[in-house]
Design a protein around this motif. Structure first.
Motif, PDB file in Angstrom:
ATOM      1  N   LEU A  83       9.040  -5.987   9.013  1.00 43.38           N
ATOM      2  CA  LEU A  83       9.761  -4.719   9.223  1.00 43.38           C
ATOM      3  C   LEU A  83      10.063  -4.512  10.708  1.00 43.38           C
TER       4      LEU A  83
ATOM      5  N   LEU B  44       4.332  -4.738   7.821  1.00 42.44           N
ATOM      6  CA  LEU B  44       4.434  -4.464   9.262  1.00 42.44           C
ATOM      7  C   LEU B  44       5.272  -5.489  10.036  1.00 42.44           C
TER       8      LEU B  44
ATOM      9  N   ARG C 108      -0.247   7.067   7.809  1.00 41.26           N
ATOM     10  CA  ARG C 108      -0.342   6.829   6.365  1.00 41.26           C
ATOM     11  C   ARG C 108      -1.543   7.612   5.831  1.00 41.26           C
TER      12      ARG C 108
ATOM     13  N   VAL D 196       0.826  -1.214   0.000  1.00 42.50           N
ATOM     14  CA  VAL D 196       0.000   0.000   0.000  1.00 42.50           C
ATOM     15  C   VAL D 196       0.865   1.271   0.000  1.00 42.50           C
TER      16      VAL D 196
HETATM   17  P1  TYD Z   1       1.065  -3.469   5.977  1.00 40.71           P
HETATM   18  O1  TYD Z   1       1.865  -4.619   6.470  1.00 40.71           O
HETATM   19  O2  TYD Z   1       1.721  -2.465   5.091  1.00 40.71           O
HETATM   20  O3  TYD Z   1      -0.241  -4.084   5.301  1.00 40.71           O
HETATM   21  P2  TYD Z   1      -1.603  -3.340   4.799  1.00 40.71           P
HETATM   22  O4  TYD Z   1      -1.358  -1.903   4.701  1.00 40.71           O
HETATM   23  O5  TYD Z   1      -1.795  -3.965   3.450  1.00 40.71           O
HETATM   24  O6  TYD Z   1      -2.654  -3.714   5.789  1.00 40.71           O
HETATM   25  O7  TYD Z   1       0.498  -2.684   7.242  1.00 40.71           O
HETATM   26  C1  TYD Z   1      -0.263  -3.333   8.248  1.00 40.71           C
HETATM   27  C2  TYD Z   1      -0.699  -2.297   9.234  1.00 40.71           C
HETATM   28  O8  TYD Z   1       0.461  -1.796   9.924  1.00 40.71           O
HETATM   29  C3  TYD Z   1      -1.356  -1.093   8.611  1.00 40.71           C
HETATM   30  O9  TYD Z   1      -2.379  -0.619   9.489  1.00 40.71           O
HETATM   31  C4  TYD Z   1      -0.245  -0.055   8.525  1.00 40.71           C
HETATM   32  C5  TYD Z   1       0.585  -0.371   9.749  1.00 40.71           C
HETATM   33  N1  TYD Z   1       2.045  -0.087   9.635  1.00 40.71           N
HETATM   34  C6  TYD Z   1       2.693   0.691  10.609  1.00 40.71           C
HETATM   35  O10 TYD Z   1       2.073   1.161  11.592  1.00 40.71           O
HETATM   36  N2  TYD Z   1       4.027   0.925  10.466  1.00 40.71           N
HETATM   37  C7  TYD Z   1       4.737   0.435   9.407  1.00 40.71           C
HETATM   38  O11 TYD Z   1       5.968   0.724   9.310  1.00 40.71           O
HETATM   39  C8  TYD Z   1       4.066  -0.357   8.429  1.00 40.71           C
HETATM   40  C9  TYD Z   1       4.805  -0.909   7.232  1.00 40.71           C
HETATM   41  C10 TYD Z   1       2.710  -0.595   8.585  1.00 40.71           C
END
Ligand code: TYD
Ligand code: NAD
Length: 360
Positions: free
Chosen positions: A205, A202, A294, A89
């Motif tokens: 990372l 998430l 985000r 995303v």
């Molecule tokens: P993500 O793993 O990017 O999957 P998606 O956006 O497809 O659900 O993110 C999972 C959740 O974690 C989403 O609510 C965004 C949050 N997030 C953070 O808080 N910090 C981060 O560094 C990332 C990559 C995601």
């Protein structure tokens, strides 16, 4: 019956786990893996396959329709399991074009190749074929804390360019069934986690940053909710749908694990404290850092999985505690795999763009 399966995106996270799952559970299946090896794909994800003689890798683009047609003919492919996509995303917010190209145009090219080879060159035999399209819960948009979980009939309302590109591909797949009789199924799955996930999402990372003493960036208030599913459970559900799913239908897949992001990150920290007690950054929770949210961040996803449970007798096997423990342990044991990724220039550039200029 043994199948000849074209897996697209089989060098990525879920695709590589799916190929390993197939080789362990249906070792006679012939697999052709078509993958462009973008930043997210690596042949390191497919080392040590259990049945390598039934596996062939082809480096190529799903948008290359003549290549796909040739692969279908030469390998007598009867089943396509379509994972290949741009899948993150945050990257779709920085550059939506690649998402339109791969997820929409690429899916169109695959559908058209299947129509040409399966339906036009072999009329009357459509019942031996299956085009299974892997999609996401994100096509349904976002839920409030009290909304019921997404069902298969929930109207599409994608919010990010990633979700919109996946929604568009779902509609194309559905239209090829309705208009041309292409034998399709679709699955919409919630957030996966497990071995070989690229450390931009998430869970990997947070594991990577905790291990290297970097901040653990929580977007906004950290109270967003996802419906976490261990990747092996996803692979099992896909294979069930390919065999037993009703043609033309879509199936929701989810894990039933829905704690807020901040709790997931705290659990990862606690598992790392337990498995790596002498690490420099213990207790790892001290690394948690709240950062700018985000843009357009979906608040909550949750999947109603009654249909797949009832019709195909599928339920996830892993609870979050077991799955996370297994995942953290895998990353600790495969630190070289992580190091190879973070040494790549593309990875360093991405971290720079995403975390240091989130407002642009
Ligand atoms: P993500 O793993 O990017 O999957 P998606 O956006 O497809 O659900 O993110 C999972 C959740 O974690 C989403 O609510 C965004 C949050 N997030 C953070 O808080 N910090 C981060 O560094 C990332 C990559 C995601
Ligand atoms: P990923 O980003 O880890 O892997 C994608 C793979 O596709 C990579 O190997 C990449 O090289 C390949 N690829 C990209 N563009 C290509 C092209 N044009 N031609 C050929 N190959 C190409 O993705 P993932 O997390 O494994 O997701 C796989 C599928 O599952 C995607 O369709 C995604 O939308 C869907 N999905 C993912 C999740 C999740 O939590 N990861 C959840 C639900 C659905």
């Amino acid at each position: 019956m043994n199948k000849n399966v074209l897996v697209t995106g089989g060098a990525g996270f879920i695709g590589s786990n799916f190929i390993r799952y197939l080789q362990e559970n249906a070792p006679e299946t012939k697999i052709i893996n078509l993958d462009l090896l973008t930043y997210a794909g690596s042949l390191e994800n497919l080392k040590d396959l259990p049945a390598p003689k039934n596996y062939t890798f082809v480096k190529g683009d799903i948008c290359d329709q003549p290549l796909v047609e040739r692969l279908l003919r030469e390998n007598q492919i009867d089943t396509i399991v379509h994972f290949a996509a741009e899948s993150h995303v945050d990257r779709s917010l920085k550059g939506p074009g690649a998402f339109v190209q791969t997820n929409i145009v690429g899916t169109y090219a695959l559908l058209e190749a299947a129509r040409q080879v399966w339906l036009k060159e072999n009329p009357g035999s459509s019942d031996i074929y299956r085009f299974h399209h892997i999609s996401t819960d994100e096509v349904f948009g976002t839920l409030s804390p009290t909304d019921p979980a997404f069902e298969e009939c929930t109207p599409y309302a994608p919010n990010s360019p990633y979700a919109a590109s996946k929604a568009s591909s779902d509609h194309l797949v559905r239209s090829y069934a309705h208009s041309f009789g292409l034998p399709i199924t679709i699955s919409n799955c919630s957030n996966n986690y497990g071995p070989y996930q690229f450390p931009e999402k998430l869970i990997p990372l947070m594991i990577l940053n905790a291990l290297t003493g970097k901040p653990l960036p929580i977007y906004g208030d950290g109270m967003q909710i996802r419906d976490w599913l261990y990747v092996e459970d996803h692979c099992e559900a896909i294979w069930k749908i390919v065999h037993e799913g009703k043609l033309g239908e879509s199936y929701n897949i989810g894990g039933g694990n829905q704690p807020p992001n901040i709790e997931i990150v705290k659990t990862i920290c606690a598992i790392l404290d337990e498995l790596a007690p002498t690490a420099d950054h213990t207790p790892h929770e001290q690394l948690i850092t709240y950062v700018t949210d985000r843009p357009g961040h979906d608040r909550r996803y949750a999947m109603n999985i009654e249909k797949i449970s009832r019709e195909l007798d599928w339920q996830p096997k892993y609870d979050l505690k077991t799955g996370l423990h297994k995942t953290v342990k895998w990353y600790l044991e495969n630190i070289d795999w992580l190091n190879a990724i973070i040494e790549e220039k593309d990875y360093q550039n991405w971290v720079q763009i995403n975390y240091q200029r989130r407002d642009n």
